[in-house]
Design a protein around this motif. Structure first.
Motif, PDB file in Angstrom:
ATOM      1  N   VAL A 158       7.473  -2.000 -11.346  1.00  0.00           N
ATOM      2  CA  VAL A 158       8.455  -1.831 -10.264  1.00  0.00           C
ATOM      3  C   VAL A 158       8.997  -0.408 -10.220  1.00  0.00           C
ATOM      4  CG1 VAL A 158       9.080  -4.276 -10.156  1.00  0.00           C
ATOM      5  CG2 VAL A 158      10.365  -2.750 -11.670  1.00  0.00           C
ATOM      6  N   SER A 159       8.203   0.534 -10.698  1.00  0.00           N
ATOM      7  CA  SER A 159       8.604   1.940 -10.709  1.00  0.00           C
ATOM      8  C   SER A 159       8.645   2.499  -9.287  1.00  0.00           C
ATOM      9  CB  SER A 159       7.602   2.754 -11.528  1.00  0.00           C
ATOM     10  OG  SER A 159       6.343   2.772 -10.870  1.00  0.00           O
ATOM     11  N   TRP A 160       9.228   3.683  -9.177  1.00  0.00           N
ATOM     12  CA  TRP A 160       9.234   4.356  -7.882  1.00  0.00           C
ATOM     13  C   TRP A 160       7.805   4.577  -7.406  1.00  0.00           C
ATOM     14  CZ3 TRP A 160       7.178   8.973  -6.222  1.00  0.00           C
ATOM     15  CH2 TRP A 160       7.533   9.354  -4.924  1.00  0.00           C
ATOM     16  N   GLY A 161       6.901   4.944  -8.318  1.00  0.00           N
ATOM     17  CA  GLY A 161       5.506   5.176  -7.942  1.00  0.00           C
ATOM     18  C   GLY A 161       4.852   3.932  -7.358  1.00  0.00           C
ATOM     19  N   ALA A 162       5.111   2.776  -7.969  1.00  0.00           N
ATOM     20  CA  ALA A 162       4.567   1.521  -7.436  1.00  0.00           C
ATOM     21  C   ALA A 162       5.174   1.225  -6.072  1.00  0.00           C
ATOM     22  CB  ALA A 162       4.837   0.376  -8.406  1.00  0.00           C
ATOM     23  N   TRP A 163       6.484   1.430  -5.971  1.00  0.00           N
ATOM     24  CA  TRP A 163       7.165   1.187  -4.696  1.00  0.00           C
ATOM     25  C   TRP A 163       6.608   2.111  -3.614  1.00  0.00           C
ATOM     26  CZ3 TRP A 163      10.139   4.335  -1.592  1.00  0.00           C
ATOM     27  CH2 TRP A 163      10.866   3.700  -0.588  1.00  0.00           C
ATOM     28  N   TYR A 164       6.430   3.373  -3.975  1.00  0.00           N
ATOM     29  CA  TYR A 164       5.925   4.338  -3.013  1.00  0.00           C
ATOM     30  C   TYR A 164       4.510   3.968  -2.568  1.00  0.00           C
ATOM     31  CZ  TYR A 164       5.343   8.735  -0.602  1.00  0.00           C
ATOM     32  OH  TYR A 164       5.148   9.676   0.371  1.00  0.00           O
ATOM     33  N   GLN A 165       3.694   3.499  -3.495  1.00  0.00           N
ATOM     34  CA  GLN A 165       2.343   3.058  -3.159  1.00  0.00           C
ATOM     35  C   GLN A 165       2.378   1.906  -2.155  1.00  0.00           C
ATOM     36  OE1 GLN A 165      -0.589   4.326  -4.027  1.00  0.00           O
ATOM     37  NE2 GLN A 165      -1.732   2.748  -2.953  1.00  0.00           N
ATOM     38  N   LEU A 166       3.376   1.057  -2.273  1.00  0.00           N
ATOM     39  CA  LEU A 166       3.486  -0.118  -1.393  1.00  0.00           C
ATOM     40  C   LEU A 166       4.222   0.179  -0.088  1.00  0.00           C
ATOM     41  CD1 LEU A 166       4.263  -2.840  -4.075  1.00  0.00           C
ATOM     42  CD2 LEU A 166       2.106  -2.476  -2.845  1.00  0.00           C
ATOM     43  N   ARG A 167       4.592   1.427   0.158  1.00  0.00           N
ATOM     44  CA  ARG A 167       5.322   1.768   1.381  1.00  0.00           C
ATOM     45  C   ARG A 167       4.516   1.485   2.640  1.00  0.00           C
ATOM     46  NH1 ARG A 167       8.922   6.830   1.918  1.00  0.00           N
ATOM     47  NH2 ARG A 167       9.760   5.499   3.523  1.00  0.00           N
ATOM     48  N   ARG A 168       3.207   1.383   2.524  1.00  0.00           N
ATOM     49  CA  ARG A 168       2.398   1.079   3.698  1.00  0.00           C
ATOM     50  C   ARG A 168       2.674  -0.334   4.198  1.00  0.00           C
ATOM     51  NH1 ARG A 168      -0.540   0.348  -0.712  1.00  0.00           N
ATOM     52  NH2 ARG A 168      -1.929  -1.430  -0.876  1.00  0.00           N
ATOM     53  N   LEU A 169       3.244  -1.164   3.326  1.00  0.00           N
ATOM     54  CA  LEU A 169       3.644  -2.518   3.717  1.00  0.00           C
ATOM     55  C   LEU A 169       5.025  -2.457   4.364  1.00  0.00           C
ATOM     56  CD1 LEU A 169       2.746  -4.405   0.413  1.00  0.00           C
ATOM     57  CD2 LEU A 169       1.325  -4.158   2.463  1.00  0.00           C
ATOM     58  N   GLY A 170       5.371  -3.491   5.061  1.00  0.00           N
ATOM     59  CA  GLY A 170       6.732  -3.587   5.570  1.00  0.00           C
ATOM     60  C   GLY A 170       7.695  -3.840   4.422  1.00  0.00           C
ATOM     61  N   ALA A 171       8.970  -3.613   4.666  1.00  0.00           N
ATOM     62  CA  ALA A 171       9.984  -3.769   3.614  1.00  0.00           C
ATOM     63  C   ALA A 171       9.993  -5.184   3.053  1.00  0.00           C
ATOM     64  CB  ALA A 171      11.356  -3.399   4.153  1.00  0.00           C
ATOM     65  N   ASP A 172       9.870  -6.192   3.905  1.00  0.00           N
ATOM     66  CA  ASP A 172       9.875  -7.577   3.415  1.00  0.00           C
ATOM     67  C   ASP A 172       8.669  -7.856   2.527  1.00  0.00           C
ATOM     68  OD1 ASP A 172      12.249  -8.139   4.701  1.00  0.00           O
ATOM     69  OD2 ASP A 172      11.267  -8.985   6.480  1.00  0.00           O
ATOM     70  N   GLU A 173       7.492  -7.383   2.933  1.00  0.00           N
ATOM     71  CA  GLU A 173       6.285  -7.584   2.118  1.00  0.00           C
ATOM     72  C   GLU A 173       6.388  -6.846   0.786  1.00  0.00           C
ATOM     73  OE1 GLU A 173       3.682  -6.244   5.397  1.00  0.00           O
ATOM     74  OE2 GLU A 173       2.374  -7.869   4.665  1.00  0.00           O
ATOM     75  N   ARG A 174       6.926  -5.653   0.829  1.00  0.00           N
ATOM     76  CA  ARG A 174       7.076  -4.856  -0.390  1.00  0.00           C
ATOM     77  C   ARG A 174       8.022  -5.563  -1.361  1.00  0.00           C
ATOM     78  NH1 ARG A 174       8.017  -0.262   1.991  1.00  0.00           N
ATOM     79  NH2 ARG A 174      10.257  -0.565   2.073  1.00  0.00           N
ATOM     80  N   ARG A 175       9.145  -6.050  -0.855  1.00  0.00           N
ATOM     81  CA  ARG A 175      10.087  -6.773  -1.722  1.00  0.00           C
ATOM     82  C   ARG A 175       9.448  -8.042  -2.268  1.00  0.00           C
ATOM     83  NH1 ARG A 175      13.882  -4.821   2.068  1.00  0.00           N
ATOM     84  NH2 ARG A 175      13.758  -6.744   3.269  1.00  0.00           N
ATOM     85  N   ARG A 176       8.654  -8.724  -1.458  1.00  0.00           N
ATOM     86  CA  ARG A 176       7.970  -9.938  -1.915  1.00  0.00           C
ATOM     87  C   ARG A 176       7.006  -9.597  -3.045  1.00  0.00           C
ATOM     88  NH1 ARG A 176       3.401 -12.050  -1.545  1.00  0.00           N
ATOM     89  NH2 ARG A 176       2.568 -10.732   0.095  1.00  0.00           N
ATOM     90  N   CYS A 177       6.266  -8.500  -2.911  1.00  0.00           N
ATOM     91  CA  CYS A 177       5.349  -8.066  -3.975  1.00  0.00           C
ATOM     92  C   CYS A 177       6.110  -7.781  -5.265  1.00  0.00           C
ATOM     93  CB  CYS A 177       4.577  -6.819  -3.549  1.00  0.00           C
ATOM     94  SG  CYS A 177       3.281  -7.107  -2.353  1.00  0.00           S
ATOM     95  N   PHE A 178       7.213  -7.080  -5.170  1.00  0.00           N
ATOM     96  CA  PHE A 178       7.996  -6.771  -6.368  1.00  0.00           C
ATOM     97  C   PHE A 178       8.549  -8.036  -7.001  1.00  0.00           C
ATOM     98  CE2 PHE A 178       9.494  -2.137  -6.910  1.00  0.00           C
ATOM     99  CZ  PHE A 178       8.221  -1.657  -6.683  1.00  0.00           C
ATOM    100  N   ARG A 179       9.072  -8.946  -6.189  1.00  0.00           N
ATOM    101  CA  ARG A 179       9.601 -10.211  -6.729  1.00  0.00           C
ATOM    102  C   ARG A 179       8.497 -10.981  -7.442  1.00  0.00           C
ATOM    103  NH1 ARG A 179      12.516 -10.268  -1.799  1.00  0.00           N
ATOM    104  NH2 ARG A 179      10.986 -11.669  -0.906  1.00  0.00           N
ATOM    105  N   GLU A 180       7.323 -11.039  -6.823  1.00  0.00           N
ATOM    106  CA  GLU A 180       6.201 -11.775  -7.416  1.00  0.00           C
ATOM    107  C   GLU A 180       5.769 -11.132  -8.737  1.00  0.00           C
ATOM    108  OE1 GLU A 180       3.489 -14.767  -7.895  1.00  0.00           O
ATOM    109  OE2 GLU A 180       5.095 -14.640  -6.406  1.00  0.00           O
TER     110      GLU A 180
END
Length: 188
Positions: A158-180
């Motif tokens: 859940v680092s900034w780098g992982a979050w930044y990589q997932l920025r291509r997703l929408g905010a809801d999808e990105r949060r869902r990925c992190f929660r999962e």
């Protein structure tokens, strides 16, 4: 008849330092590039020379900007009760990361490009350590008695780098990925 005073002369030293620091942070957010001292001075409404009267060099200005950015980030942090159920802690933690990462991203991207600077590199390391510590507080019960590398695995997931990589997703999808990711890593 009185004369109007210029805005740069009506500021005290601390106000001028703050204006220069805020100008740097605003320019980093707006342009995504490290501005020159002249550009910072123009934005702050001071002379270029004034930048170096208030800061011995750009490294000192970067350090001050890092402190101001940290204050800004700390202002968005809410304490998450470690006694809450895991699902609720994960949700709150992910929502908090989203706010933090959205706030820090423009400045961090420029910082990574300038990581040759010992000051900037140190600020990035400090931010990463702070985020790891935050995860350690929120998920202390899940980390206890388990693989000692688990906090670092969670931190990487859940680092900034992982979050930044997932920025291509929408905010809801990105949060869902992190929660999962967090649920899979932390569930007993």
């Amino acid at each position: 008849m009185g004369t109007a005073t210029s805005p740069r002369r009506s500021r005290g030293p601390e106000q001028t330092r703050r204006a220069i620091t805020e100008a740097l942070l605003d320019l980093l957010r707006e342009t995504g590039r490290a501005p020159t001292a002249a550009v910072i001075a123009t934005r702050a409404g001071v002379s270029r020379r004034s930048v170096f009267v208030h800061f011995s060099d750009l490294e000192e200005l970067y350090a001050e900007a890092g402190r101001a950015q940290a204050e800004r980030l700390l202002g968005t942090v809410e304490t998450i009760d470690p006694g809450l159920p895991l699902a609720e802690r994960v949700g709150r933690f992910v929502d908090q990361l989203e706010r933090l990462y959205e706030t820090m991203t423009p400045v961090r991207r420029v910082g990574l490009a300038a990581s040759w600077s010992p000051v900037v590199s140190g600020l990035i390391d400090d931010a990463d350590a702070w985020l790891l510590g935050m995860a350690g507080e929120v998920f202390a019960a899940e980390f206890a008695g388990r693989d000692p590398d688990l906090p670092h695995i969670v931190d990487a997931a859940v680092s900034w780098g992982a979050w930044y990589q997932l920025r291509r997703l929408g905010a809801d999808e990105r949060r869902r990925c992190f929660r999962e990711m967090l649920h899979r890593l932390l569930a007993n």
